[in-house]
Design an enzyme around this catalytic site. Structure first.
Site, short mmCIF file in Angstrom:
data_model
loop_
_atom_site.label_atom_id
_atom_site.label_comp_id
_atom_site.label_asym_id
_atom_site.label_seq_id
_atom_site.Cartn_x
_atom_site.Cartn_y
_atom_site.Cartn_z
N HIS A 82 0.85 -1.20 0.00
CA HIS A 82 0.00 0.00 0.00
C HIS A 82 0.88 1.25 0.00
O HIS A 82 1.84 1.34 0.75
CB HIS A 82 -0.90 0.01 1.24
CG HIS A 82 -1.78 1.22 1.30
ND1 HIS A 82 -2.98 1.29 0.64
CD2 HIS A 82 -1.61 2.43 1.90
CE1 HIS A 82 -3.52 2.47 0.84
NE2 HIS A 82 -2.71 3.18 1.60
N ASP A 161 -14.99 2.99 7.52
CA ASP A 161 -13.89 3.89 7.16
C ASP A 161 -14.34 4.88 6.09
O ASP A 161 -14.01 6.06 6.14
CB ASP A 161 -12.68 3.08 6.66
CG ASP A 161 -11.62 4.00 6.08
OD1 ASP A 161 -11.08 4.82 6.85
OD2 ASP A 161 -11.37 3.94 4.86
N ARG A 168 -14.25 13.10 8.16
CA ARG A 168 -12.96 13.72 8.51
C ARG A 168 -12.59 14.82 7.51
O ARG A 168 -12.03 15.86 7.86
CB ARG A 168 -11.85 12.66 8.55
CG ARG A 168 -11.92 11.77 9.78
CD ARG A 168 -11.08 10.51 9.59
NE ARG A 168 -9.69 10.82 9.32
CZ ARG A 168 -8.85 10.02 8.65
NH1 ARG A 168 -9.26 8.84 8.22
NH2 ARG A 168 -7.61 10.36 8.45
N SER A 183 -7.30 3.82 9.36
CA SER A 183 -8.05 3.85 8.10
C SER A 183 -7.34 2.98 7.06
O SER A 183 -7.96 2.11 6.43
CB SER A 183 -8.16 5.31 7.63
OG SER A 183 -8.48 5.39 6.28
N LYS A 187 -8.46 -1.33 5.76
CA LYS A 187 -8.75 -1.81 4.41
C LYS A 187 -7.84 -2.96 4.02
O LYS A 187 -8.23 -3.88 3.31
CB LYS A 187 -8.65 -0.65 3.42
CG LYS A 187 -9.86 0.29 3.54
CD LYS A 187 -9.72 1.57 2.77
CE LYS A 187 -8.75 2.51 3.44
NZ LYS A 187 -8.93 3.92 3.22
N1 URA Z 1 -5.49 7.08 3.06
C1 URA Z 1 -6.47 6.40 3.68
O1 URA Z 1 -6.90 5.36 3.21
N2 URA Z 1 -6.94 6.90 4.85
C2 URA Z 1 -6.50 8.04 5.40
O2 URA Z 1 -6.97 8.42 6.45
C3 URA Z 1 -5.48 8.74 4.75
C4 URA Z 1 -4.98 8.23 3.57
#
Ligand code: URA
Length: 433
Positions: A82, A161, A168, A183, A187
């Site tokens: 990621h 999320d 947010r 967050s 995932k």
């Molecule tokens: N990428 C994400 O998936 N979440 C965040 O909070 C910031 C960047």
């Protein structure tokens, strides 16, 4: 459990229990907890932070708020990768076929691009015929057959999320390390990863602007991974300038193919080799990073990574001939050169401005609903440290319109050309294990 009491507790800087966090996340996802209470809690978290226990509980609760992908039918350690987001970041397209060639199964779910950053699935969709939507069964079969499949993120992956991230975004609580870390990791956990290599970007085009902040985020995510039994490594890499030379979609596919062929941009190749090596170590194909790095170089040199890329593209309905005939990829109608206004050395290229310039051309989305033009984009002819003559081309604009004044001005603004040569760019600042 009353939400007002939990907000009060966090406002006082006290820790929330696992049970309280699960209650908040499920209540917010199903609509029992309204946005105004969640906003207050997010702001309390922003100011008072969270303990590592709270962050892990939040990650698990968000991961479990929707579909949890089961990849157990795929043999081997599924190593995900990621990136925290960047401009010209095509590393997933390169490392996927490399590590698959080395025997690490790649079962990857990727997102679409938004704003100044691009998305892997948009880039893949620029290949004629390429399908990013597969059923879970077809996805697993593709990985078992070819060792690699990359699909779009399921709509029901970590819905908590998705909802919290949107909130947010409008309550000035995005840049909170516990919230970013949970967050991202939620995932990865929901998409079935056994192990994770994180590429935390720093610089003008990234969330994190300093190495120190990036280290804290990286350490937080590695600790979440460890607590949840997912072996995790975080690399801190440069995003002071875009990665590689191409920014767009089809042109980023062309550049990725060049790297897989062994003829790509040197810096992009070096970062990709390191990420692939760490993935192979986490996949337990090699014990040491050095051994893995050598094997990665070898697999590229032998053309095996490019063969895997061909098979991967064909297995998802794409035309594998794009590898040898890049003209089969969408190509823009017009090409314009951006000329340097002074001579000297490139000292800085603001990655965010370059990403926005590409987006204005149509290579990215300002809003989620926007359509992408796969053919358009930018080629950076000069990068940090390069010498430039007055009126020499620093960047080529690939457009499907005749008027690119605004884009051209933005690119000129992103480049800082000075009379002194800057220090060489550091590609990898640190690795957190
Ligand atoms: N990428 C994400 O998936 N979440 C965040 O909070 C910031 C960047």
């Amino acid at each position: 459990m009353r939400m007002v009491d939990l907000i009060h507790k966090k406002r006082l800087g006290e820790g929330l229990t696992d049970q309280e966090i699960t209650h908040i996340v499920s209540g917010y996802t199903n609509g029992d907890i309204p946005d105004y209470q969640m906003s207050a809690l997010l702001m309390a978290i922003f100011f008072n932070g969270m303990t590592s226990e709270e962050i892990s509980a939040l990650t698990l609760a968000m991961a479990g708020s929707g579909e949890m992908i089961d990849l157990s039918a795929i043999a081997g350690i599924k190593v995900d990768k990621h990136s925290t987001g960047g401009v010209g970041d095509k590393i997933s397209l390169i490392v996927g076929p490399i590590v698959a060639s080395l025997g690490v199964p790649v079962a990857k779910m990727s997102g679409r691009g938004l704003g100044h950053t691009g998305g892997t699935v948009d880039k893949l969709e620029s290949i004629p015929g390429f399908q990013i939507e597969l059923t879970n069964e077809a996805f697993i079969e593709a990985v078992n057959t070819n060792k690699i499949a990359i699909v779009g993120q399921s709509g029901n992956l970590a819905p908590a999320d998705k909802k919290m991230y949107a909130l947010r975004d409008v309550t000035a609580t995005v840049d909170s390390i516990p919230l970013i870390a949970s967050s991202i990791m939620s995932k990865k956990i929901a998409s079935g990863a056994d192990a994770i290599v994180l590429d935390v970007k720093i610089g003008s085009g990234a969330f994190m602007k300093t190495v120190d902040d990036a280290r804290v985020l990286a350490r937080t995510m590695v600790d979440i991974g460890k607590k949840l039994n997912r072996n995790t490594i975080a690399m801190i890499t440069d995003m002071e300038q875009p990665l590689g030379r191409e920014i767009g979609n089809a042109n980023e596919i062309r550049e990725s193919i060049d790297v897989l062929r062994g003829t790509g941009d040197k810096e992009l190749t070096e970062v990709a080799i390191s990420v692939a090596a760490y993935m192979s170590v986490l996949g337990k194909v090699f014990e040491s990073f050095e051994e893995a790095q050598e094997a990665v170089r070898d697999i590229i040199a032998k053309g095996k990574a490019l063969d895997t890329f061909r098979r991967f593209v064909a297995s998802q309905g794409g035309d594998p001939n794009v590898v040898d005939q890049p003209d089969l990829l969408p190509t823009a109608a017009y090409h314009f050169e951006v000329l340097a206004e002074q001579e000297g050395y490139v000292n800085q290229i603001d990655a965010e401005h370059i990403g926005i310039a590409a987006m204005l051309l149509g290579a990215g989305r300002a809003k989620k609903e926007d359509q992408i033009d796969y053919a358009v984009g930018l080629t950076l002819n000069k990068k940090i440290g390069d010498s430039v003559k007055k009126r020499e081309s620093i960047c080529t604009i690939h457009a499907n319109r005749e008027e690119v004044k605004e884009v051209s001005a933005m690119i000129l603004d992103a480049y800082r050309i000075k009379s002194t040569k800057p220090a060489p760019v550091q590609l990898i600042y640190d690795v957190i294990v």
